[in-house]
Design a protein around this motif. Structure first.
Motif, PDB file in Angstrom:
ATOM      1  N   CYS A 135       0.828  -1.250   0.050  1.00 46.29           N
ATOM      2  CA  CYS A 135       0.061  -0.031  -0.027  1.00 46.29           C
ATOM      3  C   CYS A 135       0.808   1.076  -0.019  1.00 46.29           C
ATOM      4  CB  CYS A 135      -0.906   0.124   1.194  1.00 46.29           C
ATOM      5  SG  CYS A 135      -0.338   0.444   2.624  1.00 46.29           S
ATOM      6  N   HIS A 136       0.120   2.306  -0.417  1.00 39.88           N
ATOM      7  CA  HIS A 136       0.979   3.636  -0.737  1.00 39.88           C
ATOM      8  C   HIS A 136       1.511   4.387   0.701  1.00 39.88           C
ATOM      9  CE1 HIS A 136       2.092   7.500  -2.157  1.00 39.88           C
ATOM     10  NE2 HIS A 136       1.419   8.082  -1.296  1.00 39.88           N
ATOM     11  N   VAL A 137       2.544   4.713   0.927  1.00 39.73           N
ATOM     12  CA  VAL A 137       3.007   5.548   2.070  1.00 39.73           C
ATOM     13  C   VAL A 137       2.629   6.945   1.905  1.00 39.73           C
ATOM     14  CG1 VAL A 137       4.909   6.231   3.713  1.00 39.73           C
ATOM     15  CG2 VAL A 137       4.607   3.612   2.803  1.00 39.73           C
ATOM     16  N   SER A 138       1.719   7.508   2.638  1.00 39.34           N
ATOM     17  CA  SER A 138       1.413   8.982   2.595  1.00 39.34           C
ATOM     18  C   SER A 138       2.316   9.720   3.201  1.00 39.34           C
ATOM     19  CB  SER A 138      -0.025   9.044   3.199  1.00 39.34           C
ATOM     20  OG  SER A 138      -1.079   8.208   2.788  1.00 39.34           O
ATOM     21  N   LYS A 139       2.961   9.347   3.962  1.00 37.48           N
ATOM     22  CA  LYS A 139       3.895  10.244   4.642  1.00 37.48           C
ATOM     23  C   LYS A 139       4.827   9.339   5.461  1.00 37.48           C
ATOM     24  CE  LYS A 139       4.425  14.239   7.787  1.00 37.48           C
ATOM     25  NZ  LYS A 139       3.727  15.453   8.406  1.00 37.48           N
ATOM     26  N   GLY A 140       6.245   9.933   5.611  1.00 31.66           N
ATOM     27  CA  GLY A 140       7.393   9.251   6.446  1.00 31.66           C
ATOM     28  C   GLY A 140       8.072   8.172   5.539  1.00 31.66           C
ATOM     29  N   HIS A 141       9.051   7.412   6.246  1.00 32.61           N
ATOM     30  CA  HIS A 141       9.993   6.895   5.693  1.00 32.61           C
ATOM     31  C   HIS A 141      10.060   5.158   6.219  1.00 32.61           C
ATOM     32  CE1 HIS A 141      11.553  10.301   3.843  1.00 32.61           C
ATOM     33  NE2 HIS A 141      11.216  10.897   4.613  1.00 32.61           N
ATOM     34  N   VAL A 142      10.547   4.106   5.179  1.00 29.34           N
ATOM     35  CA  VAL A 142      10.670   2.760   5.628  1.00 29.34           C
ATOM     36  C   VAL A 142      12.352   2.695   5.392  1.00 29.34           C
ATOM     37  CG1 VAL A 142      10.412   0.284   5.241  1.00 29.34           C
ATOM     38  CG2 VAL A 142       8.379   2.041   5.241  1.00 29.34           C
ATOM     39  N   VAL A 143      12.972   2.604   6.442  1.00 25.22           N
ATOM     40  CA  VAL A 143      14.417   2.362   6.191  1.00 25.22           C
ATOM     41  C   VAL A 143      14.922   1.202   6.805  1.00 25.22           C
ATOM     42  CG1 VAL A 143      16.807   3.575   6.855  1.00 25.22           C
ATOM     43  CG2 VAL A 143      14.561   4.933   6.726  1.00 25.22           C
TER      44      VAL A 143
END
Length: 277
Positions: free
Chosen positions: A51-59
């Motif tokens: 699903c789409h990430v609207s805001k923020g980060h996956v690191v």
């Protein structure tokens, strides 16, 4: 090893996950818990590109994977299971695991067409690897049985074996104990601990609190898309916000779980009118 920073997911006008941040260290088991609809699986979907990430980060290991597609995330070393078991019922247990390793094959179309030495070597290597995985998961004696004939609990173990075949460094387990009986849950619990001990890092979504409390190094708690608590199992078990999220406010709990005699027995200093009311 892994971190989400200010993760927000919005579907239309609905904020499913709102500004959630946490980290997972190498060789940890971190559990993500919360009531139904809290946003836990949405977080998994955001991490793995479903699903789409609207805001923020996956690191992951210092690299920003935000916006990556599921197969790209898997190639980076993050693999997940699902609430509903995804296996190939007509294939044997062993072939299910071998098939999952296909993204690691280097042979191409023409190699397969002529059954080249590269194809034969890769088939041998991945068959041996698949057998090792089945041994770890306690499914070695089921290897030649079609997956549709194994019990449900073993099907859940097979899904984990399939995930391991993709060679993940971070394993995401989405409600692996769903619909398992107590004995099956104990087997699962032992397996998850074993995976951590042999080097895997695990992020777990689960409703079975006995399992969560027995295997987790740390716990993150989500409610209505918001992060409400984090800590060790002991800290979470004693956290009033967590108890309220699961059981309601303290006043509501006292009313809901009050002994029958406590409801009917009048208190001495109350007025007759108050008692009647």
């Amino acid at each position: 090893m892994f971190e989400i920073k200010g993760l927000t997911v919005v579907f239309g006008g609905l904020v499913a996950v709102n500004d959630v941040s946490f980290e997972v260290r190498k060789n940890e088991i971190v559990s993500l818990i919360g009531p139904n609809g809290a946003g836990k699986t949405t977080i998994f979907n955001a991490i793995t590109g479903f699903c789409h990430v609207s805001k923020g980060h996956v690191v992951f290991k210092g690299e920003d994977l935000t916006g990556f597609k599921p197969h790209e995330v898997a190639k980076k070393g993050i693999t997940r299971t699902f609430q509903i078991t995804h296996i190939f019922p007509e294939l044997t247990v062993l072939d299910n695991v071998i098939t999952a390793a296909n993204q690691q094959f280097k042979s191409g179309f023409w190699d397969v067409l002529i059954n080249s030495a590269l194809v034969k070597n890769e088939e041998k290597v991945f068959r041996e690897k698949a057998l090792e995985i089945l041994d770890v998961c306690g499914l070695m004696d089921r290897r030649d049985i079609e997956a549709k004939y194994i019990p449900y609990g073993e099907g859940r173990l097979l899904e984990i074996a399939i995930a391991l075949a993709t060679n993940p460094e971070l394993l995401l387990l989405d409600e692996p104990a769903c619909s398992l009986n107590p004995n099956e849950t104990n087997v699962l619990m032992t397996l998850i601990k074993k995976l951590r001990d042999i080097g895997y890092t695990i992020l777990l979504v689960e409703h079975d609190m006995k399992l969560v409390m027995n295997i987790s190094d740390r716990i993150e708690v989500i409610n209505f898309g918001l992060q409400i608590a984090k800590g060790t199992p002991k800290e979470i078990a004693e956290n009033e916000k967590v108890i309220e999220a699961y059981l309601g406010s303290k006043n509501l709990r006292e009313k809901r779980y009050r002994r029958p005699d406590a409801v009917t027995k009048p208190v001495a200093d109350r007025s007759a009118a108050a008692v009647s009311a």
